[in-house]
Scaffold this motif. Structure first.
Motif, short mmCIF file in Angstrom:
data_model
loop_
_atom_site.label_atom_id
_atom_site.label_comp_id
_atom_site.label_asym_id
_atom_site.label_seq_id
_atom_site.Cartn_x
_atom_site.Cartn_y
_atom_site.Cartn_z
N ASN A 1 -35.04 -20.83 -20.11
CA ASN A 1 -36.20 -21.26 -20.87
C ASN A 1 -36.12 -22.70 -21.36
N ILE A 2 -35.12 -23.43 -20.91
CA ILE A 2 -35.03 -24.84 -21.31
C ILE A 2 -36.19 -25.61 -20.68
N SER A 3 -36.84 -26.38 -21.52
CA SER A 3 -37.97 -27.19 -21.06
C SER A 3 -37.97 -28.49 -21.86
N ARG A 4 -39.04 -29.23 -21.72
CA ARG A 4 -39.14 -30.47 -22.47
C ARG A 4 -39.18 -30.21 -23.97
N ASN A 5 -39.71 -29.06 -24.36
CA ASN A 5 -39.87 -28.77 -25.79
C ASN A 5 -38.82 -27.79 -26.33
N SER A 6 -38.14 -27.07 -25.45
CA SER A 6 -37.16 -26.06 -25.88
C SER A 6 -35.76 -26.47 -25.45
N LYS A 7 -34.83 -26.51 -26.41
CA LYS A 7 -33.45 -26.90 -26.13
C LYS A 7 -32.46 -25.80 -26.51
N THR A 8 -32.95 -24.64 -26.87
CA THR A 8 -32.08 -23.56 -27.33
C THR A 8 -31.48 -22.80 -26.16
N VAL A 9 -30.16 -22.62 -26.19
CA VAL A 9 -29.42 -21.89 -25.16
C VAL A 9 -28.82 -20.64 -25.80
N THR A 10 -28.94 -19.51 -25.11
CA THR A 10 -28.43 -18.24 -25.64
C THR A 10 -27.27 -17.75 -24.80
N PHE A 11 -26.19 -17.37 -25.49
CA PHE A 11 -25.06 -16.76 -24.79
C PHE A 11 -25.00 -15.27 -25.09
N GLU A 12 -25.10 -14.47 -24.05
CA GLU A 12 -25.05 -13.01 -24.17
C GLU A 12 -23.63 -12.56 -23.82
N ALA A 13 -22.84 -12.30 -24.85
CA ALA A 13 -21.43 -11.98 -24.64
C ALA A 13 -21.25 -10.54 -24.17
N GLU A 14 -20.35 -10.37 -23.22
CA GLU A 14 -19.99 -9.03 -22.77
C GLU A 14 -18.85 -8.53 -23.65
N GLU A 15 -19.06 -7.39 -24.25
CA GLU A 15 -18.03 -6.86 -25.14
C GLU A 15 -16.81 -6.43 -24.32
N VAL A 16 -15.67 -6.96 -24.70
CA VAL A 16 -14.44 -6.66 -23.99
C VAL A 16 -13.75 -5.46 -24.65
N GLU A 17 -13.42 -4.48 -23.85
CA GLU A 17 -12.74 -3.30 -24.36
C GLU A 17 -11.33 -3.67 -24.79
N ILE A 18 -11.00 -3.32 -26.04
CA ILE A 18 -9.67 -3.61 -26.55
C ILE A 18 -8.71 -2.53 -26.08
N THR A 19 -7.66 -2.95 -25.40
CA THR A 19 -6.65 -2.02 -24.92
C THR A 19 -5.29 -2.41 -25.50
N ALA A 20 -4.31 -1.56 -25.22
CA ALA A 20 -2.96 -1.87 -25.70
C ALA A 20 -2.45 -3.18 -25.10
N GLU A 21 -2.96 -3.53 -23.91
CA GLU A 21 -2.49 -4.73 -23.23
C GLU A 21 -3.08 -6.00 -23.82
N ASN A 22 -4.37 -5.98 -24.25
CA ASN A 22 -4.95 -7.21 -24.77
C ASN A 22 -5.10 -7.22 -26.30
N TRP A 23 -4.62 -6.17 -26.97
CA TRP A 23 -4.66 -6.11 -28.44
C TRP A 23 -3.81 -7.23 -29.02
N ASN A 24 -4.37 -7.98 -29.95
CA ASN A 24 -3.65 -9.13 -30.51
C ASN A 24 -3.25 -8.93 -31.96
N GLY A 25 -3.17 -7.66 -32.38
CA GLY A 25 -2.74 -7.36 -33.74
C GLY A 25 -1.23 -7.30 -33.88
N GLY A 26 -0.78 -6.54 -34.89
CA GLY A 26 0.65 -6.41 -35.13
C GLY A 26 1.09 -7.06 -36.42
N TYR A 27 0.17 -7.75 -37.13
CA TYR A 27 0.49 -8.43 -38.37
C TYR A 27 -0.07 -7.65 -39.56
N ASP A 28 0.63 -7.74 -40.70
CA ASP A 28 0.11 -7.06 -41.89
C ASP A 28 -0.79 -8.01 -42.66
#
Length: 399
Positions: free
Chosen positions: A227-254
Motif C-alpha cells: 500500500n505504499i504510495s505517494r501519500n502513504s509511507k506506513t509499512v506493516t510487519f506481520e510476525a510469524e509466532e515462533v514456537e518455543i521449544t527446549a532447543e530455542n528457549w532462552n530462559g534459565g535465569y532467576d
C-alpha cells in the motif's frame, strides 16, 4: 680433409652459440616474467577465476608470449563473458580486458535455469543457479531459443529489469522473486517475505525495505509494502509466532539475573516462562511401563498395567533411532515406543525405521492386532493450530 683442430673449433663455436642462445632464453623468460595481472571490466567473475581460465600453459607466464598463447576458447567455460583480450603493459605486467554479457535475471525452465539480458534475450542456460543473479519465479515461457527474445510480457520484463537494477545497486539480491497470477510481486529474504504488490513505486518500496530488513534479522514473517504510495509511507510487519521449544528457549535465569538453569527469565530480565519439555521428558512422563510380569508396579518393569511388554523406559538413544518419525504413543497418549500416534494425538503411522523382521515389542497374548480404518480418517489436522496471536509491528517513516 678435416683436421682435429677444425673439428674442435667447430664444436667450440656450436657450444658457444648454444650457450648464448640458452643465456638469451633465460634472460628472455626471466626479464619478461609476468609479475602482475590486472583484470578490468569484470563483475560476475573474480580476478582469480578469470586468470585461471584464460592464462593457461607455461607460455602465459611470459609477458611477451602471453598475448599470443592465452586460451582463446576460455569463453566457453565462462558463460557470462562476451569477449576478452590479453595485452602487455611494460615488461612484466598483463592486462586482461573483459566484456561481460548484461545478464539481469534468470527464470526456471524445465530442469534448468535460463538467464536473460535487459532486452529479454536468452543469454545462457545452466543446470545450476547463480545466486548472484536475480531469480524470478512465476515466469514460465512455453519455449526458449538461444539468443532469441524470451516470450515474456513486456510489462513483466520491464518490472524484472527494474528490480534487477535496484538489487544490483544496493547489493540486496533476494533468494526468490515471485510473481503471482495477478503479477503482484513478493521477495523472499531468508525467513522474511516482502510483499511489494503491483509494479508501482518500486524504488520507494525497496528503499524502505532495505532500511527495515536488518531490523528484522532472526525473525519470521511478512513485510507488507503493497500500500505504499505517494501519500502513504506506513509499512506493516506481520510476525510469524515462533514456537518455543527446549532447543530455542532462552530462559534459565532467576528474577535477580542469576543463571540457575531452570529460571523463568532470560538474561535481560524478561519473563519467558518455564523451560518447555523435551521429547525425552514427554516420553518419560507418559511411559506406560513400570510394571513387572506379575503386574506389580516397580517403576522400572518392562510391562504396562495390562501386562503388554513395552520394553525399558525411553532413552534419548531410542528416540534418536526413530529419525523423523514422531510416533511411539498410543491412542490414549501413553508412550509405549511402538504406538502410531504422536504426543499431540495425531496419527503418524508405523515407525518406518523398524524392519519388517523386527518383532513387535507389544506382546498381546498372541492375538492378531486389528486396525480400524476409520481411525485415520477420523483424525483432523488444523493447519492453523501452529500459530496464534498474530503480532504486527509498524514502521512509520513519515517522520
Amino acid at each position: 680433409m678435416k683436421t682435429s683442430s677444425n673439428i674442435s673449433t667447430r664444436k667450440l663455436v656450436i657450444g658457444s652459440v648454444a650457450v648464448v642462445v640458452l643465456a638469451a632464453a633465460v634472460f628472455f623468460f626471466t626479464f619478461f616474467q609476468v609479475k602482475t595481472v590486472e583484470v578490468i571490466g569484470n563483475d560476475h567473475y573474480t580476478e582469480d577465476e578469470l586468470k585461471e581460465k584464460i592464462l593457461k600453459g607455461s607460455m602465459t607466464s611470459n609477458a611477451i608470449l602471453a598475448p599470443l598463447f592465452y586460451s582463446k576458447n576460455a569463453a566457453e567455460e565462462l558463460p557470462y563473458i562476451e569477449s576478452f583480450n590479453v595485452r602487455r603493459s611494460g615488461r612484466s605486467k598483463l592486462i586482461i580486458s573483459v566484456k561481460e554479457k548484461s545478464v539481469v535475471g534468470c527464470i526456471p525452465y524445465l530442469d534448468s535455469y535460463v538467464y536473460f539480458d535487459s532486452n529479454g534475450y536468452f543469454v545462457e542456460g545452466s543446470k545450476t543457479r547463480d545466486t548472484k543473479v536475480a531469480f524470478f519465479d512465476g515466469i514460465q515461457p512455453k519455449k526458449v531459443v538461444m539468443e532469441e527474445k524470451l516470450p515474456i510480457k513486456e510489462t513483466v520484463l520491464n518490472t524484472a529489469v527494474a528490480l534487477s537494477t535496484i538489487f544490483a545497486k544496493n547489493d540486496m539480491v533476494p533468494d526468490h522473486i515471485m510473481f503471482d497470477d495477478s503479477y503482484e510481486i513478493s521477495l523472499l529474504y531468508g525467513d522474511i517475505t516482502v510483499q511489494l504488490g503491483k509494479d508501482e513505486y518500486l524504488e520507494d518500496k525497496m528503499t524502505r525495505a532495505i532500511a527495515i530488513l536488518p531490523q528484522l534479522e532472526g525473525q519470521k514473517g511478512i513485510l507488507h509494502m503493497e500500500n505504499i504510495s505517494r501519500n502513504s509511507k506506513t509499512v506493516t510487519f506481520e510476525a510469524e509466532e515462533v514456537e518455543i521449544t527446549a532447543e530455542n528457549w532462552n530462559g534459565g535465569y532467576d528474577e535477580n539475573g542469576d543463571y540457575t538453569g531452570d529460571g523463568e527469565y532470560d538474561e535481560n530480565g524478561d519473563y519467558v516462562g518455564p523451560k518447555p519439555a523435551t521429547a525425552l521428558d514427554t516420553a518419560t512422563e507418559r511411559w506406560v511401563g513400570g510394571y513387572d510380569e506379575e503386574g506389580d508396579y516397580t517403576g522400572s518393569g518392562e510391562y504396562d498395567a495390562d501386562l503388554n511388554y513395552v520394553g525399558p523406559a525411553p532413552t534419548q538413544e531410542l528416540l534418536d533411532s526413530f529419525g523423523d518419525w514422531t510416533g511411539g504413543y498410543n491412542e490414549s497418549g501413553g508412550f509405549d515406543g511402538v504406538g502410531e500416534y504422536d504426543a499431540d494425538g495425531n496419527y503418524v503411522g508405523a515407525n518406518p525405521n523398524t524392519s519388517d523382521d523386527t518383532e513387535n515389542t507389544s506382546d498381546t497374548s498372541g492375538e492378531e492386532d486389528s486396525y480400524d480404518e476409520s481411525t485415520e480418517s477420523d483424525q483432523e489436522y488444523d493447519s492453523e493450530s501452529d500459530y496464534s496471536d498474530e503480532e504486527e509491528g509498524y514502521y512509520d517513516e513519515e517522520g
